[in-house]
Design a protein around this motif. Structure first.
Motif, mmCIF file in Angstrom:
data_model
loop_
_atom_site.group_PDB
_atom_site.id
_atom_site.type_symbol
_atom_site.label_atom_id
_atom_site.label_comp_id
_atom_site.label_asym_id
_atom_site.label_seq_id
_atom_site.Cartn_x
_atom_site.Cartn_y
_atom_site.Cartn_z
ATOM 1 N N CYS A 1 -2.705 64.281 22.563
ATOM 2 C CA CYS A 1 -4.042 63.695 22.470
ATOM 3 C C CYS A 1 -5.091 64.485 23.247
ATOM 4 O O CYS A 1 -6.242 64.035 23.343
ATOM 5 N N PHE A 2 -4.715 65.638 23.784
ATOM 6 C CA PHE A 2 -5.669 66.390 24.613
ATOM 7 C C PHE A 2 -6.949 66.700 23.856
ATOM 8 O O PHE A 2 -8.053 66.425 24.337
ATOM 9 N N GLN A 3 -6.833 67.284 22.680
ATOM 10 C CA GLN A 3 -8.034 67.689 21.952
ATOM 11 C C GLN A 3 -8.832 66.490 21.475
ATOM 12 O O GLN A 3 -10.073 66.522 21.451
ATOM 13 N N LEU A 4 -8.145 65.403 21.116
ATOM 14 C CA LEU A 4 -8.855 64.185 20.733
ATOM 15 C C LEU A 4 -9.735 63.694 21.878
ATOM 16 O O LEU A 4 -10.892 63.322 21.676
ATOM 17 N N ASP B 1 -11.837 71.112 35.952
ATOM 18 C CA ASP B 1 -10.759 71.367 34.996
ATOM 19 C C ASP B 1 -9.530 70.505 35.255
ATOM 20 O O ASP B 1 -8.428 70.835 34.810
ATOM 21 N N ALA B 2 -9.723 69.398 35.942
ATOM 22 C CA ALA B 2 -8.585 68.515 36.251
ATOM 23 C C ALA B 2 -7.889 68.030 34.984
ATOM 24 O O ALA B 2 -6.689 67.733 35.007
ATOM 25 N N ARG B 3 -8.607 67.990 33.891
ATOM 26 C CA ARG B 3 -8.006 67.533 32.627
ATOM 27 C C ARG B 3 -6.901 68.465 32.139
ATOM 28 O O ARG B 3 -6.086 68.072 31.300
ATOM 29 N N ASP B 4 -6.863 69.681 32.673
ATOM 30 C CA ASP B 4 -5.884 70.652 32.187
ATOM 31 C C ASP B 4 -4.443 70.227 32.432
ATOM 32 O O ASP B 4 -3.522 70.753 31.791
ATOM 33 N N ARG B 5 -4.236 69.261 33.316
ATOM 34 C CA ARG B 5 -2.867 68.772 33.523
ATOM 35 C C ARG B 5 -2.322 68.111 32.259
ATOM 36 O O ARG B 5 -1.110 67.930 32.122
ATOM 37 N N PHE B 6 -3.224 67.755 31.341
ATOM 38 C CA PHE B 6 -2.813 67.121 30.086
ATOM 39 C C PHE B 6 -2.890 68.092 28.908
ATOM 40 O O PHE B 6 -2.831 67.668 27.753
ATOM 41 N N ARG B 7 -2.999 69.381 29.197
ATOM 42 C CA ARG B 7 -3.229 70.380 28.160
ATOM 43 C C ARG B 7 -2.189 70.324 27.045
ATOM 44 O O ARG B 7 -2.506 70.574 25.871
ATOM 45 N N ASP B 8 -0.945 69.984 27.377
ATOM 46 C CA ASP B 8 0.116 69.976 26.378
ATOM 47 C C ASP B 8 0.311 68.611 25.717
ATOM 48 O O ASP B 8 1.208 68.451 24.896
ATOM 49 N N HIS B 9 -0.519 67.661 26.068
ATOM 50 C CA HIS B 9 -0.380 66.328 25.467
ATOM 51 C C HIS B 9 -0.967 66.339 24.053
ATOM 52 O O HIS B 9 -1.995 66.976 23.808
#
Length: 202
Positions: free
Chosen positions: A146-149, A136-144
């Protein structure tokens, strides 16, 4: 300039003259116009020298990712981004995603280069736990924005594209798209559209 036709006079850049740098500008323009050729050459090389263990080559993975993007109705920026997202594998295996992003960044929308730059950490969702890493390291970008893209790019086009039976066109199919993208004016604001996000598909 010295007496050697087509070369500069200096051996240290600080000693260059205006004539030297005008000459270099001519050569650089011609060199830059060959970027698409070098990109295509590197893709072909990925079909010959590849990371072992997978059922398909790195070239085939890029082609399949691009084919899935095209089949989903994605535009040229996303298709070329999908095709080239792993082009850094050979020279930068530890940060191939960032290298690939820098290759395409001057010529595609901001959101596409962001997704390519970060797809590596987003891909960890599928395998990191097998190594004892944080999936789940990607969660640091959760508020970006482009996260869902990036999550969708990985789910639909990247992690799914290791299938030797998927109908995948040859590189020649995508060549006109590569040439069109790399023929654009670098960093054209009308292309980059900094800060805007759209969707993977229309």
């Amino acid at each position: 300039m010295d007496g050697t036709a087509g070369t500069v006079s200096f051996t240290q850049m600080k000693d260059g003259t205006r004539e030297d740098y005008l000459l270099l500008a001519e050569h650089e323009h011609a060199y830059q116009s060959g970027t698409a050729d070098r990109i295509l050459s590197e893709l072909r090389r990925q079909g010959e020298q590849t990371l072992e263990g997978y059922k398909i080559t790195r070239l085939e993975h890029g082609l399949q990712s691009a084919a899935r993007a095209e089949a989903d109705g994605a535009d040229i920026d996303w298709i070329v981004g999908a095709l080239l997202h792993d082009i850094g594998d050979a020279l930068a295996p530890q940060n191939h995603d960032r290298m690939a992003a820098e290759v395409i960044r001057p010529f595609v929308r901001w959101e596409v280069s962001w997704v390519v730059e970060h797809h590596g950490i987003f891909q960890m969702l599928y395998y990191a736990h097998h190594y004892g890493w944080d999936r789940d390291a990607r969660d640091r970008f959760r508020d970006h924005p482009c996260f869902q893209l990036c999550a969708d790019f990985c789910e639909r086009w990247d992690q799914a594209s290791f299938d030797p039976d998927y109908p995948t066109p040859p590189l020649e199919h995508f060549e006109p798209m590569v040439r069109a993208v790399f023929a654009r004016k670098a960093y054209d604001p009308a292309v980059i559209r900094e800060g805007e996000t759209t969707a993977l598909t229309a």
